[in-house]
Design an enzyme around this catalytic site. Structure first.
Site, PDB file in Angstrom:
ATOM      1  N   GLU A   1      34.191  21.831 -14.036  1.00 43.11           N
ATOM      2  CA  GLU A   1      34.414  20.678 -14.909  1.00 43.11           C
ATOM      3  C   GLU A   1      33.161  19.814 -14.859  1.00 43.11           C
ATOM      4  OE1 GLU A   1      36.825  20.512 -17.104  1.00 43.11           O
ATOM      5  OE2 GLU A   1      37.263  22.486 -16.297  1.00 43.11           O
TER       6      GLU A   1
ATOM      7  N   CYS B   1      33.390  10.602 -15.968  1.00 38.33           N
ATOM      8  CA  CYS B   1      33.053  11.640 -16.934  1.00 38.33           C
ATOM      9  C   CYS B   1      33.721  11.340 -18.267  1.00 38.33           C
ATOM     10  CB  CYS B   1      33.497  12.990 -16.410  1.00 38.33           C
ATOM     11  SG  CYS B   1      35.165  12.931 -15.768  1.00 38.33           S
TER      12      CYS B   1
HETATM   13  P1  NAD Z   1      26.178  16.845  -9.270  1.00 40.80           P
HETATM   14  O1  NAD Z   1      26.230  18.041 -10.128  1.00 40.80           O
HETATM   15  O2  NAD Z   1      24.856  16.274  -8.945  1.00 40.80           O
HETATM   16  O3  NAD Z   1      26.889  17.145  -7.866  1.00 40.80           O
HETATM   17  C1  NAD Z   1      28.220  17.578  -7.793  1.00 40.80           C
HETATM   18  C2  NAD Z   1      28.389  18.387  -6.522  1.00 40.80           C
HETATM   19  O4  NAD Z   1      27.603  19.562  -6.628  1.00 40.80           O
HETATM   20  C3  NAD Z   1      27.933  17.667  -5.250  1.00 40.80           C
HETATM   21  O5  NAD Z   1      28.827  17.934  -4.222  1.00 40.80           O
HETATM   22  C4  NAD Z   1      26.592  18.315  -4.988  1.00 40.80           C
HETATM   23  O6  NAD Z   1      26.231  18.292  -3.630  1.00 40.80           O
HETATM   24  C5  NAD Z   1      26.852  19.725  -5.444  1.00 40.80           C
HETATM   25  N1  NAD Z   1      25.650  20.521  -5.745  1.00 40.80           N
HETATM   26  C6  NAD Z   1      24.432  20.103  -6.133  1.00 40.80           C
HETATM   27  N2  NAD Z   1      23.606  21.154  -6.306  1.00 40.80           N
HETATM   28  C7  NAD Z   1      24.325  22.269  -6.017  1.00 40.80           C
HETATM   29  C8  NAD Z   1      24.060  23.661  -6.035  1.00 40.80           C
HETATM   30  N3  NAD Z   1      22.853  24.158  -6.358  1.00 40.80           N
HETATM   31  N4  NAD Z   1      25.048  24.502  -5.709  1.00 40.80           N
HETATM   32  C9  NAD Z   1      26.269  24.056  -5.387  1.00 40.80           C
HETATM   33  N5  NAD Z   1      26.592  22.748  -5.357  1.00 40.80           N
HETATM   34  C10 NAD Z   1      25.635  21.859  -5.676  1.00 40.80           C
HETATM   35  O7  NAD Z   1      27.121  15.751  -9.954  1.00 40.80           O
HETATM   36  P2  NAD Z   1      27.433  14.276  -9.441  1.00 40.80           P
HETATM   37  O8  NAD Z   1      26.247  13.413  -9.711  1.00 40.80           O
HETATM   38  O9  NAD Z   1      27.990  14.313  -8.071  1.00 40.80           O
HETATM   39  O10 NAD Z   1      28.645  13.859 -10.386  1.00 40.80           O
HETATM   40  C11 NAD Z   1      28.475  13.302 -11.642  1.00 40.80           C
HETATM   41  C12 NAD Z   1      28.705  14.323 -12.726  1.00 40.80           C
HETATM   42  O11 NAD Z   1      30.018  14.853 -12.598  1.00 40.80           O
HETATM   43  C13 NAD Z   1      28.648  13.761 -14.127  1.00 40.80           C
HETATM   44  O12 NAD Z   1      27.942  14.647 -14.953  1.00 40.80           O
HETATM   45  C14 NAD Z   1      30.114  13.667 -14.544  1.00 40.80           C
HETATM   46  O13 NAD Z   1      30.318  13.688 -15.935  1.00 40.80           O
HETATM   47  C15 NAD Z   1      30.675  14.852 -13.860  1.00 40.80           C
HETATM   48  N6  NAD Z   1      32.122  14.747 -13.662  1.00 40.80           N
HETATM   49  C16 NAD Z   1      32.934  15.525 -14.425  1.00 40.80           C
HETATM   50  C17 NAD Z   1      34.309  15.436 -14.296  1.00 40.80           C
HETATM   51  C18 NAD Z   1      35.234  16.283 -15.129  1.00 40.80           C
HETATM   52  O14 NAD Z   1      36.419  16.369 -14.816  1.00 40.80           O
HETATM   53  N7  NAD Z   1      34.752  16.941 -16.166  1.00 40.80           N
HETATM   54  C19 NAD Z   1      34.868  14.549 -13.373  1.00 40.80           C
HETATM   55  C20 NAD Z   1      33.998  13.778 -12.593  1.00 40.80           C
HETATM   56  C21 NAD Z   1      32.627  13.899 -12.747  1.00 40.80           C
END
Ligand code: NAD
Length: 516
Positions: A287, A321
């Site tokens: 997501e 989001c």
């Molecule tokens: P992010 O992608 O930077 O990080 C999310 C998670 O992924 C963290 O735990 C991070 O450590 C991990 N991560 C980073 N690089 C990785 C890799 N190479 N492999 C595996 N895991 C990795 O996102 P964020 O800044 O934490 O969150 C904000 C984003 O999340 C926004 O884009 C927002 O729209 C989205 N979001 C979406 C929903 C939804 O339901 N669609 C809900 C909440 C947030």
């Protein structure tokens, strides 16, 4: 099991003095426990790592909220090994027993609610109302997924041909890697983890590096609820350091991810590659981001539209989001709606979450502050800033005031996910054009229409390209079991968290046929 019917957790009433007092006491209590260390938990064992993650209060970055382990491949390997062996027993535990652990975790969260809110305020910078809504959502996920497992435990009805019995049931899948974002550190982490666990899987729970202390508190709650050791392995760490390893490993059966589009697509790509000893096609639930639009037509209740734009754009500083980051206004009501939005946004109180009346807190981190600030600069080049100031010194807290740009639809601020308190306002000639602009995005998470025109609502009901579409109301705060949540397009795999299709994504459907 004789459970009462599912019902959403009721939000706290902040006009009641007893709630305000309980929150103040919890802030003080949690405030006295800041700076502690939280190891990883693997198979019930506390595991220290060489490095640590230092988590700070976004409203006051000089304040250390806590220090957690920072996992490397070594700890990731231990966690995968433990989760793999524990799967043998946990997958054979009865669905009722698994559901009871979620219900107990929910009861603990209810009892510890103010404490959880206070962690949200300290580590997430959440205003009280937002923190409450989020903890309520975590409780709802536990209650809802427990009931969903009971609904699905004997499978679902299918047809049989004469002389045969056909059965369609669900079975646990394997080891799941749960990767969560920071913006709903209690709710999303709890929701993704509890769905995987109740379905009979074992997990590696990796919270965001910005909210790892809340991750530790959630892990402790599952432990307190009686979850057997090794079912949930708490692995705080940087995604850049440990993420690829977890995703690529042959022992990983599925990845449940919520976060940015960039990371989600990387996970999808890495998970698709078969490596040595891999015996399955990994399933990816991802997501991702959004660039969500609210369309206001010329028949709408303009006051109410303006209030809901402001709530949807600036709740949790636009770091949802689902947040409204584009307002697309019919030309005939454009000036009036914009004036109202500016006026209402101006009235928002900005500050650290010390009291119930703060509406807009800080953004989560210095990188996020820098990112949003750079978009403010871009917006100033691209259009007219009708509200907002240049961000100040982040050392005083990562505060960015509510900002509004009048822009053309092609502007970067109107197309790219900013994830901060920045709203782009766009003019449309008529409703058809407004809907076209709304749909002209690679994302498709939430969207809203304000209108009294039945034809417009029906058109949007069919054609608005978003997983969650809302009419004549705000577009954030999806309720578990009531507004299942997930996006189209580049917003993700449309998993619909909090809905009836969610648990089966964590299981293997099995058909068994016997001829008599
Ligand atoms: P992010 O992608 O930077 O990080 C999310 C998670 O992924 C963290 O735990 C991070 O450590 C991990 N991560 C980073 N690089 C990785 C890799 N190479 N492999 C595996 N895991 C990795 O996102 P964020 O800044 O934490 O969150 C904000 C984003 O999340 C926004 O884009 C927002 O729209 C989205 N979001 C979406 C929903 C939804 O339901 N669609 C809900 C909440 C947030």
């Amino acid at each position: 099991m004789g459970l009462i019917p599912y019902k959403n957790e009721v939000y706290l009433d902040w006009t009641e003095e007893k709630n305000v007092e309980a929150m103040r006491a919890a802030l003080k209590d949690v405030g006295s426990r800041l700076g502690r260390s939280y190891p990883a938990i693997i198979g019930g064992r506390r595991v220290e790592t060489d490095d640590e993650i230092v988590s700070v209060n976004p409203a006051d970055p000089s304040q250390v909220v806590g220090r957690t382990a920072s996992a490397t491949e070594r700890e990731a390997d231990m966690a995968l090994e433990t989760a793999t062996s524990t799967f043998e027993t946990w997958s054979r535990t009865s669905p009722e027993a698994r559901a009871r652990i979620l219900l107990r975790a929910s009861a603990i969260m209810k009892r510890r609610k103010f404490e959880l809110l206070a962690w949200e305020a300290h580590e997430g910078g959440k205003p009280w109302f937002e923190a409450d809504a989020q903890v309520a959502e975590a409780i709802d996920f536990l209650e809802y997924y427990a009931r969903e497992m009971l609904r699905l435990k004997d499978g679902v009805e299918i047809y049989s041909v004469p002389g045969e019995e056909s059965r369609y049931t669900y079975q646990p899948m394997g080891v799941g890697v749960i990767i969560a974002p920071w913006n709903f550190p209690t709710a999303i982490l709890t929701g993704m983890s509890s769905a995987a666990i109740v379905a009979g899987n074992t997990i590696i729970m990796k919270p965001s590096e910005f909210t790892s202390v809340i991750g530790a508190v959630v892990a402790e709650i599952f432990e307190e609820a009686g979850l057997p050791e090794g079912v949930l392995n708490f692995l705080p760490g940087y995604g850049s350091k440990v993420g690829d390893y977890l995703v690529e490993d042959a022992r990983t059966r599925f990845i449940s991810f919520t976060g940015s589009m960039k990371t989600g697509l990387r996970i999808n790509e890495l998970a698709a590659r078969q490596i040595e000893n891999q015996r399955w096609v990994k399933r990816v639930i991802a997501e991702m981001g959004g660039k969500d639009a609210m369309v206001i037509d010329d028949s709408a209740d303009l006051d109410s539209a303006a209030s809901d734009i402001v709530k949807s754009a600036y709740g949790y500083s636009g770091q949802k989001c689902s947040a409204a980051s584009r307002a697309i206004l019919h030309a005939d009501v454009y000036d009036e709606v914009l004036d109202k939005v500016v006026e209402k946004a101006k009235a928002l109180k900005i500050g650290g979450p010390e009291s119930a009346d703060v509406n807009v807190g800080p953004v989560i981190s210095e990188p996020q502050f820098e990112k949003v600030s750079s978009y403010v600069d871009v917006g100033k080049q691209e259009g007219e800033r009708v509200l907002g100031e240049d961000p100040g010194d982040p050392q005083g807290g990562y505060f960015i005031s509510p900002t509004i740009f009048e822009v053309e639809r092609e502007a970067r601020v109107a197309r790219e996910e900013i994830f901060g308190p920045v709203l782009s306002v766009i003019k449309a000639r008529d409703f058809d054009e407004a809907l076209r602009v709304a749909n002209d995005s690679p994302y498709g998470l939430t969207g809203g229409v304000y209108s009294k025109n039945r034809d417009h609502l029906e058109l949007a009901r069919r054609e608005f390209k978003a997983g969650n579409v809302y009419f004549n109301r705000g577009i954030t705060g999806a309720l578990v079991g009531v507004q299942p949540f997930g996006g189209f397009g580049m917003s993700g795999t449309d998993s619909k968290a909090g809905g009836p299709d969610y648990l089966p994504l964590h299981m293997l459907a099995r058909t068994v046929v016997e001829r008599f």
